[in-house]
Motif scaffolding. Structure first.
Motif, PDB file in Angstrom:
ATOM      1  N   ILE A 143      -1.908   2.955   7.675  1.00  0.00           N
ATOM      2  CA  ILE A 143      -2.680   2.496   6.514  1.00  0.00           C
ATOM      3  C   ILE A 143      -3.697   3.565   6.085  1.00  0.00           C
ATOM      4  CG2 ILE A 143      -4.386   0.785   5.724  1.00  0.00           C
ATOM      5  CD1 ILE A 143      -1.928  -0.784   6.133  1.00  0.00           C
ATOM      6  N   LYS A 144      -4.411   4.127   7.090  1.00  0.00           N
ATOM      7  CA  LYS A 144      -5.492   5.079   6.759  1.00  0.00           C
ATOM      8  C   LYS A 144      -4.970   6.343   6.094  1.00  0.00           C
ATOM      9  CE  LYS A 144      -9.319   4.106   9.855  1.00  0.00           C
ATOM     10  NZ  LYS A 144      -9.915   4.405  11.158  1.00  0.00           N
ATOM     11  N   LYS A 145      -3.755   6.767   6.472  1.00  0.00           N
ATOM     12  CA  LYS A 145      -3.246   8.029   5.928  1.00  0.00           C
ATOM     13  C   LYS A 145      -2.703   7.882   4.514  1.00  0.00           C
ATOM     14  CE  LYS A 145      -2.945  10.900   9.848  1.00  0.00           C
ATOM     15  NZ  LYS A 145      -2.339  10.626  11.143  1.00  0.00           N
ATOM     16  N   LEU A 146      -2.512   6.649   4.051  1.00  0.00           N
ATOM     17  CA  LEU A 146      -2.023   6.472   2.678  1.00  0.00           C
ATOM     18  C   LEU A 146      -3.140   6.822   1.702  1.00  0.00           C
ATOM     19  CD1 LEU A 146      -0.106   3.089   3.109  1.00  0.00           C
ATOM     20  CD2 LEU A 146       0.908   5.348   2.826  1.00  0.00           C
ATOM     21  N   ARG A 147      -2.776   7.549   0.657  1.00  0.00           N
ATOM     22  CA  ARG A 147      -3.772   7.976  -0.337  1.00  0.00           C
ATOM     23  C   ARG A 147      -3.229   7.736  -1.731  1.00  0.00           C
ATOM     24  NH1 ARG A 147      -6.965   8.332   2.983  1.00  0.00           N
ATOM     25  NH2 ARG A 147      -7.810  10.063   4.175  1.00  0.00           N
ATOM     26  N   LEU A 148      -4.118   7.571  -2.679  1.00  0.00           N
ATOM     27  CA  LEU A 148      -3.684   7.542  -4.079  1.00  0.00           C
ATOM     28  C   LEU A 148      -3.388   8.967  -4.514  1.00  0.00           C
ATOM     29  CD1 LEU A 148      -5.796   5.229  -6.382  1.00  0.00           C
ATOM     30  CD2 LEU A 148      -3.460   4.961  -5.603  1.00  0.00           C
TER      31      LEU A 148
ATOM     32  N   LEU B  53       0.830  -1.215   0.000  1.00  0.00           N
ATOM     33  CA  LEU B  53       0.000   0.000   0.000  1.00  0.00           C
ATOM     34  C   LEU B  53       0.858   1.257   0.000  1.00  0.00           C
ATOM     35  CD1 LEU B  53      -2.867  -1.129   2.375  1.00  0.00           C
ATOM     36  CD2 LEU B  53      -3.171  -0.264   0.049  1.00  0.00           C
ATOM     37  N   ALA B  54       1.960   1.225   0.767  1.00  0.00           N
ATOM     38  CA  ALA B  54       2.842   2.397   0.800  1.00  0.00           C
ATOM     39  C   ALA B  54       3.458   2.615  -0.583  1.00  0.00           C
ATOM     40  CB  ALA B  54       3.930   2.202   1.853  1.00  0.00           C
ATOM     41  N   LEU B  55       3.870   1.530  -1.239  1.00  0.00           N
ATOM     42  CA  LEU B  55       4.463   1.672  -2.576  1.00  0.00           C
ATOM     43  C   LEU B  55       3.439   2.189  -3.584  1.00  0.00           C
ATOM     44  CD1 LEU B  55       6.606  -1.601  -2.599  1.00  0.00           C
ATOM     45  CD2 LEU B  55       7.498   0.729  -2.758  1.00  0.00           C
ATOM     46  N   MET B  56       2.202   1.701  -3.477  1.00  0.00           N
ATOM     47  CA  MET B  56       1.142   2.163  -4.376  1.00  0.00           C
ATOM     48  C   MET B  56       0.858   3.640  -4.149  1.00  0.00           C
ATOM     49  SD  MET B  56      -1.354  -1.142  -3.930  1.00  0.00           S
ATOM     50  CE  MET B  56      -2.621  -1.027  -5.174  1.00  0.00           C
ATOM     51  N   SER B  57       0.902   4.052  -2.891  1.00  0.00           N
ATOM     52  CA  SER B  57       0.579   5.426  -2.561  1.00  0.00           C
ATOM     53  C   SER B  57       1.724   6.386  -2.929  1.00  0.00           C
ATOM     54  CB  SER B  57       0.270   5.516  -1.065  1.00  0.00           C
ATOM     55  OG  SER B  57       0.279   6.838  -0.636  1.00  0.00           O
ATOM     56  N   TYR B  58       2.949   6.010  -2.606  1.00  0.00           N
ATOM     57  CA  TYR B  58       4.082   6.912  -2.852  1.00  0.00           C
ATOM     58  C   TYR B  58       4.503   6.951  -4.319  1.00  0.00           C
ATOM     59  CZ  TYR B  58       5.056   8.409   1.863  1.00  0.00           C
ATOM     60  OH  TYR B  58       4.964   9.020   3.068  1.00  0.00           O
ATOM     61  N   HIS B  59       4.313   5.823  -5.027  1.00  0.00           N
ATOM     62  CA  HIS B  59       4.764   5.791  -6.417  1.00  0.00           C
ATOM     63  C   HIS B  59       3.605   5.720  -7.402  1.00  0.00           C
ATOM     64  CE1 HIS B  59       8.927   5.722  -5.386  1.00  0.00           C
ATOM     65  NE2 HIS B  59       8.798   4.627  -4.666  1.00  0.00           N
ATOM     66  N   ASP B  60       2.970   4.535  -7.473  1.00  0.00           N
ATOM     67  CA  ASP B  60       1.964   4.329  -8.500  1.00  0.00           C
ATOM     68  C   ASP B  60       1.136   3.106  -8.097  1.00  0.00           C
ATOM     69  OD1 ASP B  60       1.760   4.980 -11.790  1.00  0.00           O
ATOM     70  OD2 ASP B  60       0.942   3.062 -11.115  1.00  0.00           O
ATOM     71  N   PRO B  61      -0.181   3.141  -8.337  1.00  0.00           N
ATOM     72  CA  PRO B  61      -0.987   1.989  -7.920  1.00  0.00           C
ATOM     73  C   PRO B  61      -0.577   0.679  -8.599  1.00  0.00           C
ATOM     74  CG  PRO B  61      -2.283   3.561  -9.210  1.00  0.00           C
ATOM     75  CD  PRO B  61      -1.002   4.235  -8.869  1.00  0.00           C
ATOM     76  N   ARG B  62       0.112   0.790  -9.739  1.00  0.00           N
ATOM     77  CA  ARG B  62       0.539  -0.441 -10.425  1.00  0.00           C
ATOM     78  C   ARG B  62       1.581  -1.224  -9.631  1.00  0.00           C
ATOM     79  NH1 ARG B  62       1.743   2.439 -16.048  1.00  0.00           N
ATOM     80  NH2 ARG B  62       2.344   4.006 -14.515  1.00  0.00           N
ATOM     81  N   MET B  63       2.154  -0.586  -8.589  1.00  0.00           N
ATOM     82  CA  MET B  63       3.117  -1.303  -7.742  1.00  0.00           C
ATOM     83  C   MET B  63       2.472  -2.508  -7.058  1.00  0.00           C
ATOM     84  SD  MET B  63       6.014   0.277  -8.008  1.00  0.00           S
ATOM     85  CE  MET B  63       7.171   0.195  -6.661  1.00  0.00           C
ATOM     86  N   GLY B  64       1.140  -2.516  -6.959  1.00  0.00           N
ATOM     87  CA  GLY B  64       0.439  -3.651  -6.348  1.00  0.00           C
ATOM     88  C   GLY B  64       0.729  -4.958  -7.073  1.00  0.00           C
ATOM     89  N   ALA B  65       1.063  -4.855  -8.358  1.00  0.00           N
ATOM     90  CA  ALA B  65       1.353  -6.058  -9.152  1.00  0.00           C
ATOM     91  C   ALA B  65       2.580  -6.802  -8.628  1.00  0.00           C
ATOM     92  CB  ALA B  65       1.558  -5.679 -10.617  1.00  0.00           C
ATOM     93  N   MET B  66       3.396  -6.145  -7.808  1.00  0.00           N
ATOM     94  CA  MET B  66       4.565  -6.826  -7.228  1.00  0.00           C
ATOM     95  C   MET B  66       4.166  -8.018  -6.379  1.00  0.00           C
ATOM     96  SD  MET B  66       7.180  -3.863  -5.997  1.00  0.00           S
ATOM     97  CE  MET B  66       8.397  -4.987  -5.342  1.00  0.00           C
ATOM     98  N   MET B  67       2.922  -7.995  -5.888  1.00  0.00           N
ATOM     99  CA  MET B  67       2.462  -9.109  -5.059  1.00  0.00           C
ATOM    100  C   MET B  67       2.409 -10.424  -5.848  1.00  0.00           C
ATOM    101  SD  MET B  67       2.041  -8.345  -1.863  1.00  0.00           S
ATOM    102  CE  MET B  67       0.926  -9.559  -1.157  1.00  0.00           C
ATOM    103  N   ARG B  68       2.371 -10.313  -7.173  1.00  0.00           N
ATOM    104  CA  ARG B  68       2.399 -11.517  -8.011  1.00  0.00           C
ATOM    105  C   ARG B  68       3.739 -12.226  -7.907  1.00  0.00           C
ATOM    106  NH1 ARG B  68      -0.637 -10.668 -13.788  1.00  0.00           N
ATOM    107  NH2 ARG B  68       1.435 -10.920 -14.651  1.00  0.00           N
ATOM    108  N   ASP B  69       4.789 -11.439  -7.745  1.00  0.00           N
ATOM    109  CA  ASP B  69       6.139 -12.004  -7.656  1.00  0.00           C
ATOM    110  C   ASP B  69       6.469 -12.493  -6.253  1.00  0.00           C
ATOM    111  OD1 ASP B  69       6.903 -11.875 -10.214  1.00  0.00           O
ATOM    112  OD2 ASP B  69       8.051 -10.026 -10.056  1.00  0.00           O
ATOM    113  N   TYR B  70       5.892 -11.825  -5.249  1.00  0.00           N
ATOM    114  CA  TYR B  70       6.235 -12.164  -3.869  1.00  0.00           C
ATOM    115  C   TYR B  70       5.002 -12.695  -3.158  1.00  0.00           C
ATOM    116  CZ  TYR B  70      10.480  -9.707  -4.974  1.00  0.00           C
ATOM    117  OH  TYR B  70      11.656  -9.331  -5.558  1.00  0.00           O
ATOM    118  N   ILE B  71       4.848 -14.004  -3.162  1.00  0.00           N
ATOM    119  CA  ILE B  71       3.606 -14.588  -2.631  1.00  0.00           C
ATOM    120  C   ILE B  71       3.488 -14.388  -1.128  1.00  0.00           C
ATOM    121  CG2 ILE B  71       4.473 -16.940  -2.292  1.00  0.00           C
ATOM    122  CD1 ILE B  71       1.708 -17.857  -3.450  1.00  0.00           C
ATOM    123  N   ASP B  72       4.629 -14.252  -0.414  1.00  0.00           N
ATOM    124  CA  ASP B  72       4.514 -13.986   1.020  1.00  0.00           C
ATOM    125  C   ASP B  72       4.748 -12.502   1.326  1.00  0.00           C
ATOM    126  OD1 ASP B  72       3.857 -14.645   3.593  1.00  0.00           O
ATOM    127  OD2 ASP B  72       5.897 -15.159   4.158  1.00  0.00           O
TER     128      ASP B  72
END
Lengths: 64, 455
Positions: B241-246, B157-176
């Motif tokens: 978590i709550k303070k993170l924004r797109l 969430l921090a990566l999505m908020s600070y950089h770009d929402p597409r960073m969420g796709a990293m979860m595909r590479d890191y299952i844990d």
């Protein structure tokens, strides 16, 4: 450090230790919040008001 | 009965599917924790709609002496994974997990797992599905799932908020979850000035590094964490978590939406036609591929549970925020790139199913989609027809021909290597698998809407 050693590194220990390191700070923050809520309730009480529901949810949940 | 491929780690029990029902075996080793959960915490979590409901089923105890209970859990209509969620979906999933942990702590229990895969979207909201994740809380002990929570929720969430929402796709590479040392490197320096991110990502990562190889771990991990500190930890994670924004706002979405549609008139006509076609359809599960903000998914959702897939993060986000606001229960918006769909990942490549191996639809809506796949992605029409045929018995599909302004735009930067891309070529390709039941021109355009069925 060789790759072989990397395989034996354990991130779990650090996760537990960091909780112990920051515990004092977190407890302090928690007590501060309780105190702040108590003062807010007292001041609002003087005017016969209550904290808004949003404020209670975000500030008060853990103090129940 | 065979355990699901994702259900092998926990010795407390496992999940299996029988005749389309979801069952969970609770082993004797989990007995105390299960009884403790059911006595008070389960009703609390059910009342707050945070945990999936289950009922206890009679079973033959002589066959398996290791078994304590057999549960039947309410079925989730479509399983989704964190790399398919938009920012707000992900954020709500994180807050659900923390809300559960708070209520658990209040009643003397704690979550032993904080995996993002334990959250599913059900009736428009996130819900926790792993009934066996609870154990008794001993005052003074740390939160064992803290590291996992940070990797699975806070870091992405921090990566999505600070950089770009597409960073969420990293979860595909890191299952844990995203390793915290990596998250710490990727996050900008200014993230260190936010206390929760400093503590739970940056300091956490350096602590992991420092103690990864240290001796005498038992003594170091033996320090007590008071209840107040535990509550402070929940506050801190929740605030973080709550303070993170797109990095965008609703006004931009409004503009985005206006630019996406061709015209109000076209949209109204198409809505009438699609509603009309839906009248004849018998479906329990609908997939709307290229759903954008879900305008047409909503028509399908009046009849069946509908998954609104789109490649565009903001479209999925906008759709989800709408669902949340209007408390819609029959639509699930998810991220999907059809040119590179969610693969099967995890142990033996079968822990998390690829998107096409999950619950298949009875109907697919493919509106204003074909030209993107056929022209932008060079997929021949016969391959497109075969693709739809393996997924669905019924199809509502819009053909957008070369004369259409949108296709002309696509062709301005490409060589026209698509001689078969015509109404006739389209019908020939799809007739190999489907019978065309209805065909309707959208007035004022050259676009044609088809309703097809497989024999």
């Amino acid at each position: 450090m060789s790759d072989f050693i990397l395989l034996y590194l354990d991130p779990g220990t650090g996760s537990l230790i960091v909780q112990a390191i920051i515990a004092g700070f977190l407890a302090l923050a928690f007590y501060f919040k309780l105190a702040k809520n108590a003062v807010t309730d007292w001041v609002l009480g003087l005017f016969g008001k209550k904290r808004t529901i949003e404020e209670e949810i975000s500030n008060d949940e853990s103090s129940q | 009965m065979k355990a699901l491929n994702s259900s092998f780690r926990d010795p407390s029990g496992f999940v299996f599917v029988q005749e389309n029902n979801i069952f969970r075996v609770v082993n004797n080793s989990y007995r105390d924790n299960y009884d403790s959960l059911m006595s008070k915490l389960y009703p609390t979590l059910r009342q707050a709609e945070l945990l999936i409901p289950h009922k206890e089923i009679d079973f033959d105890a002589t066959k398996n002496t290791n078994q304590y209970k057999l549960l039947q859990a309410e079925k989730i209509p479509f399983i989704s994974y964190p790399y398919e969620w938009s920012f707000s979906q992900y954020q709500d999933a994180a807050l659900n997990t923390l809300a559960i942990q708070r209520k658990a702590l209040e009643q003397g229990m704690t979550l032993k797992d904080a995996s993002a895969y334990n959250i599913q979207f059900h009736k428009g909201k996130p819900i926790f599905i792993d009934t066996l994740s609870f154990e008794k809380y001993e005052e003074g002990s740390p939160w064992m799932a803290y590291g996992q929570f940070c990797r699975h929720f806070l870091a992405p969430l921090a990566l999505m908020s600070y950089h770009d929402p597409r960073m969420g796709a990293m979860m595909r590479d890191y299952i844990d979850g995203i390793p915290l040392d990596l998250a710490s490197i990727l996050l900008p320096f200014k993230s260190r000035f936010r206390v929760p991110l400093f503590l739970h990502i940056h300091l956490h990562a350096s602590s992991q590094k420092r103690h990864a190889n240290s001796e005498n771990k038992a003594a170091k991990t033996n320090r007590k964490i008071s209840r107040a500190a535990m509550m402070g930890l929940m506050d801190s994670l929740e605030n973080g978590i709550k303070k993170l924004r797109l990095k965008t706002n609703r006004t931009e979405w409004g503009k985005y939406y206006e630019e996406t549609i061709l015209s109000d008139d076209y949209l109204t006509k198409k809505q009438t036609l699609v509603s009309d076609l839906l009248e004849n359809v018998d479906a329990k599960l609908v997939w709307d591929l290229g759903a954008n903000d879900g305008t047409f998914s909503r028509l399908a959702a009046q009849r069946a549970y509908t998954i609104a897939f789109d490649i565009d993060h903001l479209a999925v986000e906008y759709n989800y925020l709408n669902i949340k606001e209007k408390q819609e229960k029959n639509i699930l918006p998810l991220l999907l790139d059809l040119t590179n769909p969610s693969p099967a990942i995890g142990w033996n490549n079968e822990e998390r199913d690829s998107v096409f191996r999950r619950e298949k639809p009875d109907l697919i809506l493919a509106l204003a989609l074909v030209h993107h796949l056929a022209i932008s992605n060079n997929v021949p029409l016969n391959k497109l027809a075969a693709f739809f045929a393996q997924l669905t018995p019924q199809l509502i599909i819009e053909f957008v021909p070369k004369s259409d302004p949108r296709v002309r735009t696509l062709l301005t930067t490409r060589e026209d290597i698509f001689p078969d891309y015509t109404h006739e070529g389209f019908e020939v390709a799809f007739s190999e698998f489907f019978t065309i039941n209805r065909k309707q021109k959208i007035e004022g355009t050259d676009r044609i809407l088809y309703f097809m069925k497989q024999a």
